[in-house]
Design an enzyme around this catalytic site. Structure first.
Site, PDB file in Angstrom:
ATOM      1  N   THR A 183     -84.831 -41.134 -71.972  1.00 54.10           N
ATOM      2  CA  THR A 183     -84.455 -41.975 -73.096  1.00 54.10           C
ATOM      3  C   THR A 183     -85.560 -41.962 -74.142  1.00 54.10           C
ATOM      4  OG1 THR A 183     -83.242 -43.354 -71.568  1.00 54.10           O
ATOM      5  CG2 THR A 183     -83.685 -44.308 -73.705  1.00 54.10           C
ATOM      6  N   ASN A 208     -79.842 -40.926 -69.503  1.00 53.56           N
ATOM      7  CA  ASN A 208     -80.003 -41.712 -68.272  1.00 53.56           C
ATOM      8  C   ASN A 208     -81.114 -41.179 -67.387  1.00 53.56           C
ATOM      9  OD1 ASN A 208     -79.369 -44.126 -67.066  1.00 53.56           O
ATOM     10  ND2 ASN A 208     -78.152 -43.133 -65.502  1.00 53.56           N
ATOM     11  N   ASP A 214     -74.562 -45.951 -65.145  1.00 58.26           N
ATOM     12  CA  ASP A 214     -74.646 -47.237 -65.851  1.00 58.26           C
ATOM     13  C   ASP A 214     -73.427 -48.114 -65.567  1.00 58.26           C
ATOM     14  OD1 ASP A 214     -77.173 -46.967 -66.934  1.00 58.26           O
ATOM     15  OD2 ASP A 214     -76.475 -46.079 -68.795  1.00 58.26           O
ATOM     16  N   SER A 239     -74.987 -50.610 -71.182  1.00 57.24           N
ATOM     17  CA  SER A 239     -76.281 -49.977 -71.432  1.00 57.24           C
ATOM     18  C   SER A 239     -77.332 -51.064 -71.569  1.00 57.24           C
ATOM     19  CB  SER A 239     -76.201 -49.173 -72.729  1.00 57.24           C
ATOM     20  OG  SER A 239     -77.478 -48.696 -73.086  1.00 57.24           O
ATOM     21  N   SER A 240     -78.584 -50.702 -71.340  1.00 54.37           N
ATOM     22  CA  SER A 240     -79.684 -51.624 -71.638  1.00 54.37           C
ATOM     23  C   SER A 240     -80.387 -51.229 -72.933  1.00 54.37           C
ATOM     24  CB  SER A 240     -80.701 -51.624 -70.502  1.00 54.37           C
ATOM     25  OG  SER A 240     -80.094 -52.017 -69.296  1.00 54.37           O
ATOM     26  N   GLY A 286     -86.670 -47.195 -70.815  1.00 55.52           N
ATOM     27  CA  GLY A 286     -87.143 -47.954 -69.654  1.00 55.52           C
ATOM     28  C   GLY A 286     -86.027 -48.502 -68.791  1.00 55.52           C
TER      29      GLY A 286
HETATM   30  O1  DON Z   1     -78.282 -47.028 -71.309  1.00 50.98           O
HETATM   31  C1  DON Z   1     -79.003 -47.379 -70.379  1.00 50.98           C
HETATM   32  O2  DON Z   1     -79.221 -48.561 -70.107  1.00 50.98           O
HETATM   33  C2  DON Z   1     -79.711 -46.333 -69.564  1.00 50.98           C
HETATM   34  N1  DON Z   1     -78.943 -45.112 -69.628  1.00 50.98           N
HETATM   35  C3  DON Z   1     -81.099 -46.165 -70.072  1.00 50.98           C
HETATM   36  C4  DON Z   1     -81.911 -45.219 -69.222  1.00 50.98           C
HETATM   37  C5  DON Z   1     -83.334 -45.173 -69.577  1.00 50.98           C
HETATM   38  O3  DON Z   1     -83.836 -45.898 -70.407  1.00 50.98           O
HETATM   39  C6  DON Z   1     -84.147 -44.213 -68.801  1.00 50.98           C
HETATM   40  N2  DON Z   1     -85.419 -44.016 -69.407  1.00 50.98           N
HETATM   41  N3  DON Z   1     -86.479 -44.405 -69.146  1.00 50.98           N
END
Ligand code: DON
Length: 307
Positions: free
Chosen positions: A117, A137, A159, A188-189, A208
């Protein structure tokens, strides 16, 4: 012809200057020595020294095969390949007791590539703003690339809640509202955010996984306090996500007295053993006509204010 700059680096206080590409020597030496600098070789017996050196060699030569070539023809990420932090990650898979089969070497993302990310904060001269977080992801997404495309497929299906109460890769649980359904988007976060006060504007976000939202929360609280953008992104982090029922924190994020007080209140504390996030932020002080960027010391990249 591109400029030829020797590869220079420090190894245990020794300044090394070595061959530039198209010799693989400078990059290879830098990688191997950076990996070996994790050990006190003088303390090891001969077999152990050879083992460690061979494991460093194996890893550097894998990168040689993957990345190196004539820089007049290919873009070689020399700075990233010779970054000591990258070497630490490369060397992390060295088992002091066993040889790692070359076909079992783990993939390690180059610094600056961002394994998964990425977040950008952008502001133009007219005050237009962009906060953009992008995710595939997991590191390397699904690990699948349709042949010939160079495009990695994501694995955002994680997710979704795969079953009620079943944690995903980030330990998040969910239920019916986030179950898999045709045409539905997973939760999603990712949290690219603008915060506007009377005089000050903040743009912030981070990777994160599940901890993105709380990183942005802590960033906003710091913004509210009047802290600088560098402080928002640099402060130690902690996080709670309902389940597991504990406060996760970066190593050394909590002073001993704070830990005791939290435990006395019934909190379980969990040191995640590493830092997390890579927040990039902009503070625009409209009243003072001043711009400030915040670049997370945990990650890569740098802010630029156009000066
Ligand atoms: O959208 C989300 O919440 C996850 N796909 C985010 C994944 C992520 O931040 C991984 N990286 N560190």
């Amino acid at each position: 012809m591109r400029e030829r700059t020797p590869v220079t680096f420090d190894y245990n206080g020794l300044q090394v200057t070595a061959a530039s590409l198209p010799s693989a020597g400078g990059v290879g030496l830098a990688q191997m020595l950076h990996m070996l600098s994790a050990y006190d070789l003088s303390e090891k017996n001969e077999a152990q020294r050879i083992h460690l050196a061979a494991e460093a060699m194996r890893r550097a030569y894998r990168d040689r095969a993957e990345y190196l070539g004539d820089p007049d023809f290919v873009d070689v990420p020399v700075a990233a390949l010779t970054d000591p932090a990258y070497a630490r990650e490369l060397g992390a898979s060295i088992d002091p007791a066993r040889a790692t089969p070359s076909d079992a070497l783990p993939e390690v993302a180059l610094p600056g590539e961002g394994p998964s990310t990425t977040h950008f904060s952008i502001l133009d001269a007219d005050g237009n703003r962009v906060g953009a977080t992008l995710s595939i992801n997991y590191p390397f997404g699904s690990g699948v690339m349709p042949e010939g495309t160079g495009v990695l497929l994501n694995n955002e299906m994680d997710d979704f809640a795969t079953a009620p109460g079943e944690p995903n890769a980030y330990g998040l649980v969910g239920g019916e509202a986030n179950r898999v359904q045709a045409g539905k988007r997973p939760l999603s976060s990712m949290t690219p955010t603008f915060v506007e006060g009377d005089d000050r504007v903040a743009i912030l976000g981070s990777p994160g996984g599940s901890r993105i939202i709380t990183q942005v929360l802590l960033g906003i609280l710091a913004f509210e306090e009047g802290a600088t953008a560098s402080e928002w992104v640099g402060r130690p982090r902690y996080h709670h996500q309902y389940l597991p029922d504990h406060i996760e924190h970066e190593p050394d994020a909590l002073a001993a007295a704070t830990r005791e007080q939290l435990q006395a209140k019934g909190h379980e504390l969990h040191d995640v053993g590493r830092t997390f996030g890579d927040m990039h932020a902009i503070l625009w002080d409209r009243a003072a006509g001043r711009l400030e960027t915040g670049t997370d010391p945990r990650g890569e990249g740098a802010g630029w204010t156009g000066d």
